[in-house]
Scaffold this motif. Structure first.
Motif, PDB file in Angstrom:
ATOM      1  N   THR A  73       0.831  -1.209   0.000  1.00  0.00           N
ATOM      2  CA  THR A  73       0.000   0.000   0.000  1.00  0.00           C
ATOM      3  C   THR A  73       0.860   1.251   0.000  1.00  0.00           C
ATOM      4  OG1 THR A  73      -1.703  -1.188   1.243  1.00  0.00           O
ATOM      5  CG2 THR A  73      -1.830   1.214   1.231  1.00  0.00           C
ATOM      6  N   MET A  74       1.912   1.245   0.810  1.00  0.00           N
ATOM      7  CA  MET A  74       2.779   2.416   0.908  1.00  0.00           C
ATOM      8  C   MET A  74       3.499   2.680  -0.411  1.00  0.00           C
ATOM      9  SD  MET A  74       5.900   3.136   3.523  1.00  0.00           S
ATOM     10  CE  MET A  74       6.994   2.104   2.546  1.00  0.00           C
ATOM     11  N   SER A  75       3.953   1.619  -1.077  1.00  0.00           N
ATOM     12  CA  SER A  75       4.698   1.803  -2.322  1.00  0.00           C
ATOM     13  C   SER A  75       3.827   2.413  -3.410  1.00  0.00           C
ATOM     14  CB  SER A  75       5.282   0.467  -2.785  1.00  0.00           C
ATOM     15  OG  SER A  75       4.255  -0.441  -3.133  1.00  0.00           O
ATOM     16  N   PHE A  76       2.513   2.135  -3.377  1.00  0.00           N
ATOM     17  CA  PHE A  76       1.622   2.731  -4.372  1.00  0.00           C
ATOM     18  C   PHE A  76       1.644   4.252  -4.300  1.00  0.00           C
ATOM     19  CE2 PHE A  76      -1.274  -1.242  -4.564  1.00  0.00           C
ATOM     20  CZ  PHE A  76      -0.487  -1.762  -5.571  1.00  0.00           C
ATOM     21  N   GLN A  77       1.875   4.786  -3.099  1.00  0.00           N
ATOM     22  CA  GLN A  77       1.773   6.233  -2.926  1.00  0.00           C
ATOM     23  C   GLN A  77       2.898   6.986  -3.617  1.00  0.00           C
ATOM     24  OE1 GLN A  77       0.927   7.745   0.934  1.00  0.00           O
ATOM     25  NE2 GLN A  77      -1.046   6.724   0.990  1.00  0.00           N
ATOM     26  N   PHE A  78       4.007   6.309  -3.922  1.00  0.00           N
ATOM     27  CA  PHE A  78       5.028   6.987  -4.711  1.00  0.00           C
ATOM     28  C   PHE A  78       4.461   7.429  -6.059  1.00  0.00           C
ATOM     29  CE2 PHE A  78       8.028   4.598  -1.950  1.00  0.00           C
ATOM     30  CZ  PHE A  78       8.747   5.684  -1.488  1.00  0.00           C
ATOM     31  N   GLY A  79       3.559   6.603  -6.610  1.00  0.00           N
ATOM     32  CA  GLY A  79       2.966   6.944  -7.890  1.00  0.00           C
ATOM     33  C   GLY A  79       1.719   7.794  -7.774  1.00  0.00           C
ATOM     34  N   GLY A  90      13.521   8.337 -10.460  1.00  0.00           N
ATOM     35  CA  GLY A  90      13.199   6.929 -10.668  1.00  0.00           C
ATOM     36  C   GLY A  90      14.374   6.079 -11.114  1.00  0.00           C
ATOM     37  N   ASN A  91      15.342   6.680 -11.809  1.00  0.00           N
ATOM     38  CA  ASN A  91      16.514   5.914 -12.240  1.00  0.00           C
ATOM     39  C   ASN A  91      17.325   5.387 -11.067  1.00  0.00           C
ATOM     40  OD1 ASN A  91      16.092   6.328 -15.048  1.00  0.00           O
ATOM     41  ND2 ASN A  91      16.884   8.412 -14.826  1.00  0.00           N
ATOM     42  N   ILE A  92      17.203   6.055  -9.920  1.00  0.00           N
ATOM     43  CA  ILE A  92      17.904   5.617  -8.711  1.00  0.00           C
ATOM     44  C   ILE A  92      16.959   4.874  -7.782  1.00  0.00           C
ATOM     45  CG2 ILE A  92      19.049   6.449  -6.607  1.00  0.00           C
ATOM     46  CD1 ILE A  92      20.204   8.736  -8.341  1.00  0.00           C
ATOM     47  N   ALA A  93      15.785   5.450  -7.534  1.00  0.00           N
ATOM     48  CA  ALA A  93      14.848   4.845  -6.585  1.00  0.00           C
ATOM     49  C   ALA A  93      14.262   3.536  -7.102  1.00  0.00           C
ATOM     50  CB  ALA A  93      13.727   5.832  -6.263  1.00  0.00           C
ATOM     51  N   GLY A  94      13.966   3.461  -8.411  1.00  0.00           N
ATOM     52  CA  GLY A  94      13.330   2.265  -8.961  1.00  0.00           C
ATOM     53  C   GLY A  94      14.124   0.995  -8.754  1.00  0.00           C
ATOM     54  N   PRO A  95      15.404   0.946  -9.157  1.00  0.00           N
ATOM     55  CA  PRO A  95      16.181  -0.279  -8.940  1.00  0.00           C
ATOM     56  C   PRO A  95      16.334  -0.650  -7.468  1.00  0.00           C
ATOM     57  CG  PRO A  95      17.237   1.081 -10.600  1.00  0.00           C
ATOM     58  CD  PRO A  95      16.125   1.905 -10.022  1.00  0.00           C
ATOM     59  N   LEU A  96      16.538   0.339  -6.593  1.00  0.00           N
ATOM     60  CA  LEU A  96      16.717   0.027  -5.166  1.00  0.00           C
ATOM     61  C   LEU A  96      15.438  -0.551  -4.573  1.00  0.00           C
ATOM     62  CD1 LEU A  96      18.829   3.092  -3.972  1.00  0.00           C
ATOM     63  CD2 LEU A  96      19.625   0.797  -4.573  1.00  0.00           C
ATOM     64  N   LEU A  97      14.284   0.024  -4.938  1.00  0.00           N
ATOM     65  CA  LEU A  97      13.011  -0.531  -4.470  1.00  0.00           C
ATOM     66  C   LEU A  97      12.766  -1.910  -5.071  1.00  0.00           C
ATOM     67  CD1 LEU A  97      10.739   2.649  -4.679  1.00  0.00           C
ATOM     68  CD2 LEU A  97      11.492   1.492  -2.591  1.00  0.00           C
ATOM     69  N   GLY A  98      13.165  -2.093  -6.329  1.00  0.00           N
ATOM     70  CA  GLY A  98      13.010  -3.401  -6.963  1.00  0.00           C
ATOM     71  C   GLY A  98      13.828  -4.477  -6.287  1.00  0.00           C
ATOM     72  N   TYR A  99      15.066  -4.145  -5.913  1.00  0.00           N
ATOM     73  CA  TYR A  99      15.901  -5.120  -5.204  1.00  0.00           C
ATOM     74  C   TYR A  99      15.260  -5.504  -3.872  1.00  0.00           C
ATOM     75  CZ  TYR A  99      19.498  -3.594  -8.521  1.00  0.00           C
ATOM     76  OH  TYR A  99      20.200  -3.287  -9.661  1.00  0.00           O
ATOM     77  N   GLU A 100      14.648  -4.536  -3.199  1.00  0.00           N
ATOM     78  CA  GLU A 100      14.016  -4.832  -1.902  1.00  0.00           C
ATOM     79  C   GLU A 100      12.838  -5.779  -2.078  1.00  0.00           C
ATOM     80  OE1 GLU A 100      11.358  -4.811   1.358  1.00  0.00           O
ATOM     81  OE2 GLU A 100      10.867  -3.895  -0.572  1.00  0.00           O
ATOM     82  N   VAL A 101      12.040  -5.548  -3.122  1.00  0.00           N
ATOM     83  CA  VAL A 101      10.883  -6.410  -3.372  1.00  0.00           C
ATOM     84  C   VAL A 101      11.343  -7.827  -3.706  1.00  0.00           C
ATOM     85  CG1 VAL A 101       8.951  -6.836  -4.924  1.00  0.00           C
ATOM     86  CG2 VAL A 101       9.359  -4.532  -4.049  1.00  0.00           C
ATOM     87  N   LEU A 102      12.359  -7.945  -4.553  1.00  0.00           N
ATOM     88  CA  LEU A 102      12.874  -9.268  -4.903  1.00  0.00           C
ATOM     89  C   LEU A 102      13.399  -9.989  -3.672  1.00  0.00           C
ATOM     90  CD1 LEU A 102      14.765  -8.485  -8.234  1.00  0.00           C
ATOM     91  CD2 LEU A 102      12.606  -9.704  -7.967  1.00  0.00           C
ATOM     92  N   THR A 103      14.080  -9.256  -2.816  1.00  0.00           N
ATOM     93  CA  THR A 103      14.608  -9.852  -1.584  1.00  0.00           C
ATOM     94  C   THR A 103      13.477 -10.354  -0.703  1.00  0.00           C
ATOM     95  OG1 THR A 103      16.514  -8.368  -1.637  1.00  0.00           O
ATOM     96  CG2 THR A 103      16.008  -9.415   0.465  1.00  0.00           C
TER      97      THR A 103
END
Length: 447
Positions: A73-79, A90-103
């Motif tokens: 729910t919280m991640s939706f609020q970025f958009g 997004g070029n910096i935040a997107g990959p870092l958030l993606g790595y967290e989700v994959l983890t």
């Protein structure tokens, strides 16, 4: 009176992150406690350790599920509320958030099922490995999230091209100047949160007559961990403060209510910051204390809020949130060391000590929330320090839309929080089972 949509968007995000952080604050630390319980069982084959493990793994699973749901729910609020942030960073935040989700999903969620249902289905070795991977996954998730948050506080390793942040060095982005302090501070905070949760619920079970041998061992483990980590956290917090003074002096000025740049600045223990008068009313001070703590010199210079006119955070909330965090930390230290002293030599704890531990069950939540408010509100008006303001990236929503969704979130979170605490109470009230006898392999009959 209708609030400004920008203020409503900030309040809504604050409500979401405040609710979400409660559960990672438990799971990041509790996962390593479960690892400890599993190792003790593996080495000793003492069923009491295994019973402690299976009681607390249920609470871990419940907390993990709450964290996953609230995190999505919280991640939706970025958009939805802050689209400008992802458009520009997004070029910096997107990959870092993606790595967290994959983890979170590949390590934590994948092996949580084995932790919960693996008994008598997989070998103890695989069970132990699964517990480690879940614990490691929670820490790795925190690594990526705190790396991004720290970059927003102390940005490095970037270039700006046509208004967008571009990666210059991933190493500098991930290991930015405040990251080591913020990551260490948060991990210890999580371990302390889980230590007092374990000790507090165990003390409550003892008071209610629902305790077994595993309850006593869990309580002593939580107390020992808290007694060890509380003073370390104070030291790490001091180092983090020195780092913040170097990179975010406006935040420090708000935390200490230093209105004018001065040498030998007093440490304000308590008071009421008045931004209109630019003074702290009814202040209780220690002369030159702020300079001594922050610069390690009695006459060290502290920059005041006058140096950041129009770009400093709101003072009162940062000032008080910092003091709540410090008070909780001191209480944790006192209660933990008192408990160690009272339980020395196998002594039984007094009713007062057990009640004190039970009152401290959720003290970690208060400390973590207060610390996050200092960190996030203390960064305002910037979303990326000195480079991008929060007002620049907010979505163009009406006040009515934001008010409706805000109240919807608040009602839902209140219901979920009450349900979560009720579930903990239900699990804790169940009498502990008697220790299972040690399993002895059947000997073959002689022919």
């Amino acid at each position: 009176m209708t609030l400004d949509p920008f203020i409503l968007a900030r309040i809504q995000f604050a409500a979401n992150i405040s609710f979400h952080i409660l559960f990672p604050a438990i799971t990041m630390g509790l996962a390593w406690l479960l690892m400890y319980f599993r190792i003790r069982y593996t080495l000793s084959r003492d069923q009491v350790w295994e019973q402690a493990y299976y009681f607390w793994v249920k609470i871990f699973a419940l907390s993990f599920a709450m964290g996953i749901v609230s995190g999505v729910t919280m991640s939706f609020q970025f958009g939805t509320n802050w689209p400008g942030f992802m458009e520009r960073a997004g070029n910096i935040a997107g990959p870092l958030l993606g790595y967290e989700v994959l983890t979170a999903f590949f390590l934590e969620a994948s092996f949580l099922g084995i932790m919960l249902f693996g008994k008598n289905r997989v070998s103890n070795r695989l069970h132990l490995i699964s517990t480690f991977l879940v614990a490691f996954g929670t820490t790795l998730s925190a690594f990526w999230i705190l790396s991004l948050n720290s970059w927003m506080q102390t940005p490095t390793g970037y270039t700006i091209e046509e208004g967008e942040f571009m990666v210059k060095s991933w190493w500098e982005i991930i290991f930015n100047p405040s990251f080591p302090y913020r990551f260490t501070h948060m991990m210890i905070a999580s371990l302390l949160t889980s230590a007092f949760l374990v000790a507090g619920i165990s003390a409550w079970r003892i008071l209610k007559g629902a305790a077994g041998p595993d309850t006593w061992r869990a309580m002593k483990t939580g107390i020992a961990m808290a007694a060890l980590l509380a003073p370390i956290q104070i030291l790490v917090g001091d180092l983090h403060g020195l780092n913040t003074l170097q990179h975010q002096p406006a935040k420090i000025a708000a935390m200490e209510a230093v209105w004018e740049t001065e040498r030998g600045a007093p440490l304000v223990l308590f008071g009421w910051p008045d931004e209109e008068r630019r003074e702290t009313r009814w202040a209780v001070q220690i002369p030159k204390g702020a300079s001594l703590i922050l610069t390690h010199e009695l006459d060290g210079e502290i920059l005041g809020l006058n140096e950041f006119e129009g770009t400093h955070p709101p003072v009162a909330i940062v000032f008080w949130a910092f003091r709540v965090m410090v008070i909780i930390g001191i209480l944790m230290l006192i209660i933990a060391w008192w408990s160690v002293w009272a339980l020395r030599g196998g002594h039984r704890p007094s009713q007062l000590l057990l009640r004190s531990l039970s009152w401290m069950t959720f003290s970690g939540w208060i400390g973590v929330l207060a610390g996050w408010y200092v960190t996030e509100i203390g960064r305002q008006p910037w979303i990326v320090q000195d480079l991008m303001t929060t007002a620049e990236v907010v979505a163009d929503h009406s006040a009515a839309t934001l008010t409706g969704t805000l109240f919807g979130y608040l009602l839902l979170y209140l219901f979920l929080l009450i349900s979560y605490i009720g579930a903990l109470r239900y699990l804790s009230a169940k009498p502990a089972p008697a220790p299972m006898p040690q399993h002895t392999p059947r000997q073959p009959k002689p022919i």
